[in-house]
Design a protein around this motif. Structure first.
Motif, PDB file in Angstrom:
ATOM      1  N   LEU A   1     -33.023  18.487  37.177  1.00 59.37           N
ATOM      2  CA  LEU A   1     -32.099  19.265  37.999  1.00 59.37           C
ATOM      3  C   LEU A   1     -31.957  18.638  39.388  1.00 59.37           C
ATOM      4  O   LEU A   1     -32.852  17.946  39.876  1.00 59.37           O
ATOM      5  CB  LEU A   1     -32.602  20.700  38.152  1.00 59.37           C
ATOM      6  N   GLU A   2     -30.810  18.905  40.016  1.00 58.16           N
ATOM      7  CA  GLU A   2     -30.595  18.522  41.404  1.00 58.16           C
ATOM      8  C   GLU A   2     -30.329  19.788  42.215  1.00 58.16           C
ATOM      9  O   GLU A   2     -30.052  20.856  41.661  1.00 58.16           O
ATOM     10  CB  GLU A   2     -29.437  17.531  41.519  1.00 58.16           C
ATOM     11  N   PHE A   3     -30.366  19.671  43.540  1.00 59.50           N
ATOM     12  CA  PHE A   3     -30.369  20.858  44.396  1.00 59.50           C
ATOM     13  C   PHE A   3     -29.086  21.036  45.205  1.00 59.50           C
ATOM     14  O   PHE A   3     -28.991  21.968  46.001  1.00 59.50           O
ATOM     15  CB  PHE A   3     -31.586  20.807  45.331  1.00 59.50           C
ATOM     16  N   SER A   4     -28.099  20.176  44.993  1.00 57.07           N
ATOM     17  CA  SER A   4     -26.868  20.291  45.791  1.00 57.07           C
ATOM     18  C   SER A   4     -26.140  21.606  45.519  1.00 57.07           C
ATOM     19  O   SER A   4     -25.675  22.277  46.450  1.00 57.07           O
ATOM     20  CB  SER A   4     -25.948  19.104  45.501  1.00 57.07           C
ATOM     21  N   GLN A   5     -26.046  21.987  44.233  1.00 53.70           N
ATOM     22  CA  GLN A   5     -25.327  23.221  43.928  1.00 53.70           C
ATOM     23  C   GLN A   5     -26.114  24.464  44.338  1.00 53.70           C
ATOM     24  O   GLN A   5     -25.531  25.485  44.692  1.00 53.70           O
ATOM     25  CB  GLN A   5     -24.978  23.264  42.438  1.00 53.70           C
ATOM     26  N   LEU A   6     -27.453  24.370  44.318  1.00 56.18           N
ATOM     27  CA  LEU A   6     -28.262  25.485  44.818  1.00 56.18           C
ATOM     28  C   LEU A   6     -27.995  25.695  46.304  1.00 56.18           C
ATOM     29  O   LEU A   6     -27.858  26.825  46.767  1.00 56.18           O
ATOM     30  CB  LEU A   6     -29.746  25.224  44.583  1.00 56.18           C
ATOM     31  N   ALA A   7     -27.951  24.604  47.054  1.00 56.38           N
ATOM     32  CA  ALA A   7     -27.650  24.720  48.488  1.00 56.38           C
ATOM     33  C   ALA A   7     -26.287  25.351  48.692  1.00 56.38           C
ATOM     34  O   ALA A   7     -26.105  26.218  49.551  1.00 56.38           O
ATOM     35  CB  ALA A   7     -27.720  23.345  49.146  1.00 56.38           C
ATOM     36  N   SER A   8     -25.320  24.932  47.885  1.00 53.02           N
ATOM     37  CA  SER A   8     -23.965  25.480  47.993  1.00 53.02           C
ATOM     38  C   SER A   8     -23.940  26.968  47.649  1.00 53.02           C
ATOM     39  O   SER A   8     -23.263  27.766  48.318  1.00 53.02           O
ATOM     40  CB  SER A   8     -23.025  24.710  47.059  1.00 53.02           C
ATOM     41  N   THR A   9     -24.704  27.364  46.621  1.00 54.21           N
ATOM     42  CA  THR A   9     -24.756  28.769  46.219  1.00 54.21           C
ATOM     43  C   THR A   9     -25.211  29.660  47.366  1.00 54.21           C
ATOM     44  O   THR A   9     -24.696  30.764  47.562  1.00 54.21           O
ATOM     45  CB  THR A   9     -25.716  28.945  45.024  1.00 54.21           C
ATOM     46  N   PHE A  10     -26.176  29.168  48.134  1.00 51.64           N
ATOM     47  CA  PHE A  10     -26.721  29.960  49.239  1.00 51.64           C
ATOM     48  C   PHE A  10     -26.092  29.582  50.585  1.00 51.64           C
ATOM     49  O   PHE A  10     -26.598  29.971  51.635  1.00 51.64           O
ATOM     50  CB  PHE A  10     -28.247  29.815  49.291  1.00 51.64           C
ATOM     51  N   ASP A  11     -25.003  28.808  50.539  1.00 53.75           N
ATOM     52  CA  ASP A  11     -24.226  28.455  51.730  1.00 53.75           C
ATOM     53  C   ASP A  11     -25.086  27.735  52.765  1.00 53.75           C
ATOM     54  O   ASP A  11     -25.024  28.027  53.960  1.00 53.75           O
ATOM     55  CB  ASP A  11     -23.586  29.711  52.339  1.00 53.75           C
TER      56      ASP A  11
ATOM     57  N   ALA B   1     -27.867  17.502  52.122  1.00 55.62           N
ATOM     58  CA  ALA B   1     -27.764  16.046  52.228  1.00 55.62           C
ATOM     59  C   ALA B   1     -28.772  15.416  51.272  1.00 55.62           C
ATOM     60  O   ALA B   1     -29.835  15.989  50.997  1.00 55.62           O
ATOM     61  CB  ALA B   1     -28.034  15.584  53.659  1.00 55.62           C
ATOM     62  N   ARG B   2     -28.401  14.234  50.779  1.00 54.52           N
ATOM     63  CA  ARG B   2     -29.324  13.477  49.931  1.00 54.52           C
ATOM     64  C   ARG B   2     -29.346  12.026  50.409  1.00 54.52           C
ATOM     65  O   ARG B   2     -28.605  11.178  49.920  1.00 54.52           O
ATOM     66  CB  ARG B   2     -28.909  13.556  48.464  1.00 54.52           C
ATOM     67  N   PRO B   3     -30.176  11.726  51.403  1.00 51.83           N
ATOM     68  CA  PRO B   3     -30.251  10.353  51.923  1.00 51.83           C
ATOM     69  C   PRO B   3     -30.970   9.430  50.937  1.00 51.83           C
ATOM     70  O   PRO B   3     -31.850   9.863  50.194  1.00 51.83           O
ATOM     71  CB  PRO B   3     -31.047  10.514  53.218  1.00 51.83           C
ATOM     72  N   TYR B   4     -30.593   8.155  50.970  1.00 49.26           N
ATOM     73  CA  TYR B   4     -31.201   7.176  50.076  1.00 49.26           C
ATOM     74  C   TYR B   4     -32.119   6.207  50.824  1.00 49.26           C
ATOM     75  O   TYR B   4     -32.963   5.559  50.205  1.00 49.26           O
ATOM     76  CB  TYR B   4     -30.117   6.385  49.345  1.00 49.26           C
ATOM     77  N   THR B   5     -31.921   6.068  52.131  1.00 55.05           N
ATOM     78  CA  THR B   5     -32.709   5.143  52.941  1.00 55.05           C
ATOM     79  C   THR B   5     -33.184   5.842  54.203  1.00 55.05           C
ATOM     80  O   THR B   5     -32.713   6.936  54.550  1.00 55.05           O
ATOM     81  CB  THR B   5     -31.874   3.916  53.342  1.00 55.05           C
ATOM     82  N   TRP B   6     -34.099   5.205  54.909  1.00 52.68           N
ATOM     83  CA  TRP B   6     -34.564   5.752  56.190  1.00 52.68           C
ATOM     84  C   TRP B   6     -33.419   5.822  57.197  1.00 52.68           C
ATOM     85  O   TRP B   6     -33.356   6.754  58.006  1.00 52.68           O
ATOM     86  CB  TRP B   6     -35.718   4.920  56.740  1.00 52.68           C
ATOM     87  N   ALA B   7     -32.520   4.833  57.144  1.00 53.31           N
ATOM     88  CA  ALA B   7     -31.361   4.868  58.050  1.00 53.31           C
ATOM     89  C   ALA B   7     -30.473   6.070  57.738  1.00 53.31           C
ATOM     90  O   ALA B   7     -30.008   6.770  58.651  1.00 53.31           O
ATOM     91  CB  ALA B   7     -30.570   3.567  57.927  1.00 53.31           C
TER      92      ALA B   7
ATOM     93  N   LEU C   1     -30.654  21.658  53.794  1.00 55.34           N
ATOM     94  CA  LEU C   1     -31.542  21.291  52.692  1.00 55.34           C
ATOM     95  C   LEU C   1     -31.366  19.801  52.431  1.00 55.34           C
ATOM     96  O   LEU C   1     -30.255  19.350  52.120  1.00 55.34           O
ATOM     97  CB  LEU C   1     -31.227  22.105  51.444  1.00 55.34           C
ATOM     98  N   ILE C   2     -32.450  19.054  52.584  1.00 54.68           N
ATOM     99  CA  ILE C   2     -32.425  17.610  52.362  1.00 54.68           C
ATOM    100  C   ILE C   2     -33.219  17.303  51.102  1.00 54.68           C
ATOM    101  O   ILE C   2     -34.427  17.560  51.042  1.00 54.68           O
ATOM    102  CB  ILE C   2     -33.018  16.843  53.561  1.00 54.68           C
ATOM    103  N   GLU C   3     -32.523  16.781  50.104  1.00 52.93           N
ATOM    104  CA  GLU C   3     -33.187  16.443  48.855  1.00 52.93           C
ATOM    105  C   GLU C   3     -33.573  14.961  48.869  1.00 52.93           C
ATOM    106  O   GLU C   3     -32.735  14.093  49.082  1.00 52.93           O
ATOM    107  CB  GLU C   3     -32.259  16.721  47.669  1.00 52.93           C
ATOM    108  N   ILE C   4     -34.860  14.712  48.706  1.00 53.97           N
ATOM    109  CA  ILE C   4     -35.352  13.340  48.588  1.00 53.97           C
ATOM    110  C   ILE C   4     -35.674  13.117  47.117  1.00 53.97           C
ATOM    111  O   ILE C   4     -36.684  13.598  46.609  1.00 53.97           O
ATOM    112  CB  ILE C   4     -36.606  13.112  49.458  1.00 53.97           C
TER     113      ILE C   4
END
Length: 569
Positions: free
Chosen positions: A503-513, A517-523, A540-543
């Protein structure tokens, strides 16, 4: 006068008593049977004397109250209706008991004639939390046969017990119907309240207990022991008690092992890693004395060292609880750490063991090399200090990530850190973090695992109420990566322990407004944080990381350090 009016009078006295015990936050779940308590709490909020918080999930509400109580250091009251609503508070009750956090539970109940006869939503609530509360108060159905003085007195006594032995007070409050047709003026003018009108007009508690002054006395043989070789271990401590420990220990030349929960800047960081070196550990075991401040050590290696230590052992602990799972023969000081330090002046000496310092310094570069420059679970733990706001609070969840932070991170002195390490469950972690953020009114960084987040999804709703920049890091390694540390066959481990969810958390974040973000690098992460800290809301930042990267790096570090060769003094 009607039953509903007297229910409100009864509730008014209960809440007024709690206000005078330091309660200013009421956490309320929806329900009918708790109406007299809820409406009286709302009246207190409208008069500016209290703050009411709401949540539709009682389990999350209990942990939210726990977070509020942790950060405000005052008792917080939870109001729920009858039935399983009350039972859902049990996990928070357990965590509060294990860590000495003051919660007061008001569980509305059906009257006795509706119990065990098939009535709806009627369960056996008296003493339902067994021995976990420090006090259980099972009130009768509201009746004018009991004086208001009596009601105040027994509640006052329960709260006094809580002051002596921090934890939970459970007050079970049966109400008969009707519950709704009461007007505030009918309540305030009720003759049952006549005898306590003077008390109601004041803010004093019913009983004023005089403080007990217990001065810390220097140990009779301190002049002898302070010349010896010692080790200080510092576990979970209130922030105000952690100050001065390192300076005191450095003066003594003693070795200091610090837990990430201690709020103490580690002079010998990465102890969980370097204690895997058997040569250094055996030298450390030759110490004459170990002094333990605080408790609840995360590190497996620190706990193993304490289990193997056989010489003089002292414990300094404010409460009267047992905090030594090894059950050493020991000397116990029931005192705050900073008071104990003042009563035991240090003797300036050179360090008696240099290997831990050398190995700790080696670990700093070795860990950096092993975690690499990618944004992964281990590098996030190692560099957690990079992502924290200057005036913020860090909340760490349980399972693998808290162990990685304890093993790999070095945080600044006194940075506020909170955990739920009493029972170390994964339930209620999001709710606790929300309570801490709202209670402190400061930026919060909460770092939890993916299963912990899934387990407490409902509590994401609480983060719409924060008014400071708040970051929820969800470290998504697709299941329970902590179980990678177990010596279980891989097929069984994956299916019955790790339980990958994909599972991923993007839609959960959207559900709760919530912002996501899902960063891929430290930058990428740096850019995300810059924006997130500019908002007075939650991001909500998903790593998302490979399933076993964090646990593999952790195991590899421990294995390789165990063979490192460190020269003699």
């Amino acid at each position: 006068m009607s039953v509903s009016v007297f229910n409100r009078c009864w509730s008014k006295v209960i809440l007024e008593t709690l206000l005078r015990q330091g309660v200013s936050h009421f956490c309320i779940a929806p329900g009918s049977r708790s109406t007299p308590l809820t409406l009286e709490a709302v009246r207190l909020q409208e008069s500016g004397r209290a703050v009411c918080h709401t949540h539709f999930d009682e389990r999350g509400l209990g942990f939210f109250a726990l977070g509020l109580a942790k950060v405000t250091k005052k008792p917080v009251t939870v109001i729920v209706t009858s039935g399983t609503a009350a039972a859902n508070l049990y996990p928070a009750v357990i965590e509060a008991r294990q860590t000495g956090i003051n919660l007061i539970l008001l569980t509305a109940d059906r009257p006795p004639e509706l119990l065990e006869c098939g009535a709806n939503q009627a369960i056996l609530q008296q003493d339902m939390f067994a021995h976990y509360p420090v006090a259980n108060v099972n009130l009768p159905r509201p009746s004018q046969d009991y004086s208001a003085n009596w009601l105040i007195s027994i509640l006052d006594q329960a709260c006094y017990q809580q002051k002596r032995e921090a934890g939970v007070v459970h007050i079970n409050v049966p109400f008969a119907e009707p519950l709704y047709d009461a007007k505030p003026e009918e309540v305030d003018l009720h003759p049952w309240l006549a005898n306590i009108q003077r008390w109601l007009s004041q803010s004093k508690p019913w009983v004023e207990h005089q403080p007990q002054h217990t001065e810390v006395v220097m140990h009779a043989n301190w002049d002898h022991w302070r010349t010896k070789h010692g080790v200080i271990v510092v576990g979970r401590l209130p922030t105000e008690q952690s100050m001065g420990i390192i300076a005191w220990a450095n003066t003594m030349g003693w070795v200091v092992l610090t837990d990430i929960q201690s709020g103490t800047e580690a002079s010998l960081p990465y102890a969980d890693i370097w204690l895997a070196n058997q040569t250094v550990k055996q030298k450390l075991l030759q110490a004459d004395i170990v002094i333990q401040f605080g408790s609840g050590f995360i590190s497996k290696r620190v706990n193993q060292f304490l289990a193997e230590f056989k010489n003089e052992y002292w414990i300094v602990e404010q409460t009267h609880k047992l905090v030594d799972p090894v059950h050493h023969l020991h000397t116990r000081f029931n005192a705050k750490v900073h008071h104990w330090l003042r009563a035991h002046p240090p003797l300036r000496q050179k360090p008696w063991l240099l290997e831990p310092l050398a190995l700790s310094k080696f670990c700093a570069s070795f860990i950096e090399q092993q975690v690499g420059g990618n944004l992964n679970e281990a590098s996030l733990a190692h560099h957690v200090d990079r992502i924290l706001p200057h005036n913020g609070i860090l909340f760490l969840g349980n399972s693998l990530f808290v162990r990685l932070v304890d093993a790999l991170a070095k945080l600044p002195e006194g940075y506020p850190i909170y955990t739920n390490r009493g029972a170390s469950g994964i339930d209620g972690l999001l709710a606790t973090a929300a309570g801490i953020g709202i209670g402190a009114n400061q930026p919060v960084v909460a770092m939890i695992g993916d299963l912990s987040a899934l387990y407490d999804i409902n509590s994401l709703a609480l983060f719409k109420k924060v008014s400071q920049p708040t970051i929820i890091f969800v470290i998504n390694n697709n299941g329970g990566a902590i179980f990678d540390m177990l010596p279980v066959e891989s097929g069984v481990k994956d299916k019955y322990y790790r339980m990958p969810h994909h599972l991923e958390f993007s839609q959960l974040a959207s559900t709760f407004d919530l912002k996501y973000a899902r960063p891929y690098t430290w930058a990428d992460l740096g850019s995300v944080l810059k924006v997130a800290y500019s908002r007075r809301e939650t991001t909500l930042i998903e790593i998302k990381v490979s399933a076993s990267d964090g646990s593999n790096i952790y195991k590899r570090l421990i294995e390789q350090i165990s063979y490192a060769v460190i020269g003699d003094n």
